[in-house]
Motif scaffolding. Sequence first.
Motif, PDB file in Angstrom:
ATOM      1  N   UNK A  72     -41.953  16.497  16.918  1.00 44.52           N
ATOM      2  CA  UNK A  72     -41.967  15.170  17.520  1.00 44.52           C
ATOM      3  C   UNK A  72     -42.241  15.251  19.027  1.00 44.52           C
ATOM      4  N   UNK A  93     -31.213   2.685  20.204  1.00 43.43           N
ATOM      5  CA  UNK A  93     -31.559   3.754  19.258  1.00 43.43           C
ATOM      6  C   UNK A  93     -30.816   3.457  17.969  1.00 43.43           C
ATOM      7  N   UNK A  94     -31.562   3.325  16.914  1.00 41.60           N
ATOM      8  CA  UNK A  94     -30.940   3.035  15.626  1.00 41.60           C
ATOM      9  C   UNK A  94     -30.925   4.329  14.825  1.00 41.60           C
ATOM     10  N   UNK A  95     -29.739   4.909  14.722  1.00 34.19           N
ATOM     11  CA  UNK A  95     -29.654   6.171  13.992  1.00 34.19           C
ATOM     12  C   UNK A  95     -29.525   5.870  12.523  1.00 34.19           C
ATOM     13  N   UNK A  96     -30.390   6.485  11.751  1.00 33.17           N
ATOM     14  CA  UNK A  96     -30.307   6.294  10.316  1.00 33.17           C
ATOM     15  C   UNK A  96     -29.826   7.598   9.714  1.00 33.17           C
ATOM     16  N   UNK A 130     -30.255  10.688   8.117  1.00 38.48           N
ATOM     17  CA  UNK A 130     -31.491  11.447   7.990  1.00 38.48           C
ATOM     18  C   UNK A 130     -31.235  12.685   7.136  1.00 38.48           C
ATOM     19  N   UNK A 134     -46.129   7.410  -6.343  1.00 33.32           N
ATOM     20  CA  UNK A 134     -46.585   6.062  -6.670  1.00 33.32           C
ATOM     21  C   UNK A 134     -46.437   5.770  -8.158  1.00 33.32           C
ATOM     22  N   UNK A 179     -46.038   9.687   0.167  1.00 33.86           N
ATOM     23  CA  UNK A 179     -46.141   8.649   1.193  1.00 33.86           C
ATOM     24  C   UNK A 179     -46.144   7.211   0.691  1.00 33.86           C
ATOM     25  N   UNK A 212     -42.877   5.623   0.869  1.00 36.08           N
ATOM     26  CA  UNK A 212     -42.430   5.255   2.223  1.00 36.08           C
ATOM     27  C   UNK A 212     -43.146   3.971   2.655  1.00 36.08           C
ATOM     28  N   UNK A 213     -44.420   3.895   2.334  1.00 34.05           N
ATOM     29  CA  UNK A 213     -45.194   2.695   2.704  1.00 34.05           C
ATOM     30  C   UNK A 213     -44.583   1.444   2.087  1.00 34.05           C
ATOM     31  N   UNK A 262     -38.861   7.635   6.121  1.00 37.50           N
ATOM     32  CA  UNK A 262     -39.914   8.643   6.273  1.00 37.50           C
ATOM     33  C   UNK A 262     -39.379  10.079   6.312  1.00 37.50           C
ATOM     34  N   UNK A 291     -40.224  11.926   3.194  1.00 41.20           N
ATOM     35  CA  UNK A 291     -41.619  12.139   2.813  1.00 41.20           C
ATOM     36  C   UNK A 291     -42.011  13.608   2.927  1.00 41.20           C
ATOM     37  N   UNK A 302     -48.165  16.516   4.883  1.00 42.05           N
ATOM     38  CA  UNK A 302     -48.788  16.732   6.194  1.00 42.05           C
ATOM     39  C   UNK A 302     -48.106  15.938   7.293  1.00 42.05           C
ATOM     40  N   UNK A 303     -47.851  14.664   7.042  1.00 43.00           N
ATOM     41  CA  UNK A 303     -47.219  13.835   8.064  1.00 43.00           C
ATOM     42  C   UNK A 303     -45.744  13.616   7.744  1.00 43.00           C
ATOM     43  N   UNK A 354     -52.966  16.087   1.166  1.00 49.67           N
ATOM     44  CA  UNK A 354     -51.978  15.877   2.246  1.00 49.67           C
ATOM     45  C   UNK A 354     -50.548  16.014   1.725  1.00 49.67           C
TER      46      UNK A 354
END
Lengths: 328, 263
Positions: free
Chosen positions: A99, A194-197, A199, A213, A244, A247-248, A254, A257, A260-261, A280
């Motif tokens: 990041x 800052x919204x901590x989720x 993780x 999907x 992904x 997530x979309x 995310x 996920x 790649x991203x 990906x």
Amino acid sequence: MSEILLLVEAKDGILDKKTLELMRGAKGLGSQLGVEANAVVVGSQTAQLAESAASFGLDKVYRLEHPLLEGFNADAWVGGLEWLCGQVKPGIFLMSHSFVGKEVGPRLACRLNTGLTTDCLNLRVDPEDGLLVRTKPIYGGNAIATVKCEGVPQMVTVRKNAFEPIDEAQTRSAIVDMAPGIAESSIRVKTIQTVEQEVVELDKANVVISGGRGIEAKEDFEMLEALAAALSGSHGNVMVGCSRPVVDKCWMSSDRQVGLTGTIISPDAYIAVGISGAIQHLVGMIRSKKIVAINTDPGCNMFKVADYGVVGDYRDIVPALVKKLEER
Amino acid sequence: MKEPQIIVCAKQIPDPEAPFSDVTVNVEKKQVSVDAPDVISPYDENALEAAIRIKEELGGKITVLSMGRKVSDTVLRKTIAAGADSLVLLEDPLFEGLDSFSTAHVLSCAIKKIGDWDLVLTGRQAGDWDSGQVGLILGEMLDVACVSLARSIKIDDGKLLVEKTVPVGYEVVEAALPALVTVSNEVGELRYVARSKMLGLLRRPMTIPKWNSKDLGCDVERLRKLQLTELAPPADMGRECTLIEGSAEEQAERLAAVLAELR
Ligand SMILES: Cc1cc2nc3c(=O)[nH]c(=O)nc-3n(C[C@H](O)[C@H](O)[C@H](O)COP(=O)(O)OP(=O)(O)OC[C@H]3O[C@@H](n4cnc5c(N)ncnc54)[C@H](O)[C@@H]3O)c2cc1C
Ligand SMILES: Nc1ncnc2c1ncn2[C@@H]1O[C@H](COP(=O)(O)O)[C@@H](O)[C@H]1O
């Protein structure tokens, strides 16, 4: 050439594994070129972090310290690192493809009027022209490109696992204090909340079960959760991930996920449910020890990379599987 | 406040979602060819969607910029069909295979030529090389506030408010306009454009401005090509797949046994 510099990243005072990998990379390049391999820690109170960074046998650890460098504000960090590069004039500057690296790298490169290659898998120096030869995946991983860039410093962000993490060393690095001037007015972007989720760290899991999907409804992820629960008694840390599109659709955050991203993982077992196997996605899980695919389409790509395949509807297979596992 | 003038940078690329059987890596020519139609790079579609939502709330105007040696307006007209007001193509033989810095330079020249703008949106990364650089470099060149990885963008009382994805969750950040924001997929997909609307638009005569390096007053000395020294296919990822057959019941039984082994 002058020194090699790397940017240290840490969480809760513990050095990031990617930083330890960069340290090995930097040391290797440094001894090859006969120049110093140095690191920089950035923050408002860096004494402890500098001490930990100093135990890996690099030549120097710079403490880039300023009140505005507290936490991570990209404007402040870019300004501080620009100043540092002006002082020490590194020949090579390494960052993780993290990041922070993704955010700081391009802006810093632009300010220093040099090029940057992101997400490198491999680095070496061309003895002819002294330029860093960078290998990186392109087209999602469908091809591997080798590129060079002009400019000083030679700058890259490096993907995780490019080098083995470095071991602690006998000799400690010299710690050098650096106090940049950073103007309050250079901070253009301010964080107001800052919204901590919650993780998850998918790369810590022994088994990852991912839905794609092909999963028809958000509620159906409960089937995958049930499978995770059924396996967790015997298989350790079992987590649910996704591709992904999930997530979309905002069915998952995310951090779950894979790809790649998303997160790149290599668990003991990866179970792909209703995921077709786009490149990906594959780059994120192909290093899993065993891959199991559940998919209605016998021709889907995921079966080409899997060790075990079940052609079928997850709504039939997964609940039946949970039952069998519970019976065992 | 005046209505926001938004610029969206959109790159035309070979469909990154094409199956890898359609991708050929030519090692000799150092070229990747994809046997699929070109598309707008996916995150740039997300950026356009974010722009359209702002326009729906506040009015204003959206201009789409796309640069290349040759850019196809049939691919890019989709942006107009979805809700952009105008499209400008930046075309020049010199614009082929540029590195990130030079790409940002050309885009910055176009943005300066447009002059009146409040917000520039780019994708977080282009789906061909996945560099993730042009947006932030462009922000530096324009000397404005830069925010990356937006999952939602709002303009409130002339101020920019962005929710950006960060490792622990997300942050709400604030900046003055003008600004540059790179957009991530969490923003949501570009709205659906009916095929009939798309076809109608393709037939409609439209003047789409094309600007070359002269029109833009680019510093051509500054245009550098990406130095690709080698191109290779990826390592073979294929594995021998054992298919587990039978009724769902039988498949589950055997799969349970396989999983038990994997401990
Ligand atoms: C720059 C870029 C970055 C990207 N990064 C990522 C990334 O990090 N991670 C990622 O995942 N993707 C990423 N993508 C997206 C990627 O290209 C694919 O679009 C995505 O991975 C497809 O997800 P999927 O396999 O779940 O969906 P699909 O390709 O639509 O596949 C769905 C599958 O479900 C199967 N199915 C349908 N119904 C059932 C059923 N009832 N039971 C069992 N199976 C069923 C279908 O046969 C099909 O194979 C990226 C794309 C780009 C361009
Ligand atoms: N040739 C181009 N034309 C228009 N926009 C571009 C071009 N190249 C890159 N961009 C923008 O910059 C973003 C990041 O690109 P990159 O740094 O190449 O990954 C893309 O998502 C686009 O919004």
